[in-house]
Design a protein around this motif. Structure first.
Motif, mmCIF file in Angstrom:
data_model
loop_
_atom_site.group_PDB
_atom_site.id
_atom_site.type_symbol
_atom_site.label_atom_id
_atom_site.label_comp_id
_atom_site.label_asym_id
_atom_site.label_seq_id
_atom_site.Cartn_x
_atom_site.Cartn_y
_atom_site.Cartn_z
ATOM 1 N N UNK A 1 0.821 -1.211 0.000
ATOM 2 C CA UNK A 1 0.000 0.000 0.000
ATOM 3 C C UNK A 1 0.856 1.262 0.000
ATOM 4 N N UNK A 2 2.055 1.177 0.559
ATOM 5 C CA UNK A 2 2.961 2.326 0.576
ATOM 6 C C UNK A 2 3.811 2.413 -0.687
ATOM 7 N N UNK A 3 3.660 1.451 -1.587
ATOM 8 C CA UNK A 3 4.412 1.470 -2.833
ATOM 9 C C UNK A 3 5.868 1.107 -2.683
ATOM 10 N N UNK A 4 6.215 0.462 -1.575
ATOM 11 C CA UNK A 4 7.620 0.131 -1.324
ATOM 12 C C UNK A 4 8.050 -1.144 -2.040
ATOM 13 N N UNK A 5 7.096 -1.998 -2.392
ATOM 14 C CA UNK A 5 7.413 -3.249 -3.081
ATOM 15 C C UNK A 5 6.403 -3.484 -4.201
ATOM 16 N N UNK A 6 6.855 -4.239 -5.232
ATOM 17 C CA UNK A 6 5.982 -4.633 -6.327
ATOM 18 C C UNK A 6 6.237 -6.082 -6.717
ATOM 19 N N UNK A 7 6.774 -6.869 -5.784
ATOM 20 C CA UNK A 7 7.012 -8.289 -6.035
ATOM 21 C C UNK A 7 6.994 -9.027 -4.713
ATOM 22 N N UNK A 8 6.327 -10.198 -4.704
ATOM 23 C CA UNK A 8 6.319 -11.069 -3.526
ATOM 24 C C UNK A 8 6.819 -12.440 -3.956
ATOM 25 N N UNK A 9 7.862 -12.931 -3.296
ATOM 26 C CA UNK A 9 8.407 -14.265 -3.554
ATOM 27 C C UNK A 9 8.221 -15.103 -2.300
ATOM 28 N N UNK A 10 7.613 -16.281 -2.446
ATOM 29 C CA UNK A 10 7.399 -17.206 -1.328
ATOM 30 C C UNK A 10 8.234 -18.455 -1.577
ATOM 31 N N UNK A 11 9.152 -18.746 -0.683
ATOM 32 C CA UNK A 11 10.101 -19.856 -0.864
ATOM 33 C C UNK A 11 10.158 -20.709 0.409
#
Length: 301
Positions: free
Chosen positions: A157-167
């Motif tokens: 929501x704060x625009x700090x990330x644009x990718x989520x990786x789950x490992x």
């Protein structure tokens, strides 16, 4: 928005609602065509540009096939300008079983000028790669639930990330459910799938789920997972319930030494891997070879 609070003609309100819906549909359509680059033209060509921004992409394969390497490379690629296939933002990396490979990440950061020869050196030097990768550890389902609904939602929501990786996604369910808990397991998978889809569509953020593989005891079981007997009778973990949550499934595998005797693989010392499209609505079944080098994951022509 509550349109009833405005003193407008009902026909005007209806027209505004329709215009807003058309705009949202167009924005969603644009997201479906935009991609996140993998940092290699050969891999991007296989995927017709890279990873879609909206939807869950699964990367499944055996141990040491390069799944984590691709995940780390994406965490760097997302930080590049749009012009070079990035999204000009950071990434969240959720570890569910192993510690985060900090040393390997630093190697990749130091070698970006070799991997991304398409990007001017001055642009690479300006990017503070290590400052925009947020690492989370979730060893159980409750922690994972709290992570995606609170901390990751806040970062997005704060625009700090644009990718989520789950490992990896399978590790969360390995010890939580037994053979007799298939119904409860399916419900959890559907719930988490819906939550991840919601985050992806709301923030136009790719979700990359790394998955493990299990033995497929029959041809029909392998076919359900978009695999075949030539894949050494393995299929991604978590079954058909999880597969239904995915937009795209990618399979990676190592090629044994005898198989490397064919084709151009001879020109590339080291272990050769295969990246294959299991299924995707916008891609035909296809594959390419790649190798993992000091500077990162690179496709082989």
């Amino acid at each position: 928005m509550d349109w009833d609070q405005f003193d407008l003609n009902p026909k005007v309100i209806a027209a505004l609602k329709k215009a807003l819906q058309l705009y949202q549909d167009q924005d969603h359509l644009t997201s479906q065509h935009q991609k996140l680059s993998l940092g290699c033209s050969i891999l991007d060509n296989l995927l017709k540009g890279g990873i879609p921004l909206v939807g869950i992409t699964e990367l499944a394969g055996e141990s040491s096939a390069g799944k984590t390497q691709i995940g780390l490379q994406l965490c760097l690629c997302v930080q590049y300008p749009y012009k070079y296939g990035g999204l000009e933002s950071g990434a969240v990396y959720i570890c569910t079983e192993d510690i985060f490979p900090t040393k390997r990440l630093q190697q990749l950061i130091g070698q970006q000028h070799k991997l991304r020869a398409d990007v001017p050196a001055e642009i690479i030097q300006k990017i503070r790669f290590g400052n925009s990768i947020f690492v989370e550890h979730a060893a159980d389902l409750d922690t994972f639930q709290n992570c995606i609904t609170k901390r990751i939602s806040l970062l997005l929501s704060r625009g700090m990330v644009r990718l989520v990786v789950i490992d990896s996604i399978a590790a969360l369910f390995r010890c939580e459910f037994g053979a007799s808990d298939s119904v409860a397991k399916a419900r959890y998978l559907q719930t988490f799938g819906a939550q991840l889809h919601s985050l992806s569509s709301r923030f136009r953020t790719p979700i990359m789920c790394i998955n493990q593989v299990t033995d497929a005891v029959s041809e029909s079981e392998a076919a359900q997972c978009s695999c075949s007997i030539v894949d050494n009778r393995v299929c991604p973990a978590l079954g058909i319930t999880w597969a239904n949550q995915l937009l795209m499934r990618l399979m990676v595998s190592r090629i044994s030494p005898p198989q490397q005797a064919a084709g151009e693989a001879l020109n590339h010392p080291g272990s050769i891997r295969t990246l294959r499209v299991g299924f995707a609505p916008h891609l035909p079944p296809s594959s390419c070879y790649y190798t993992v080098k000091l500077e990162g994951v690179k496709g082989i022509k």
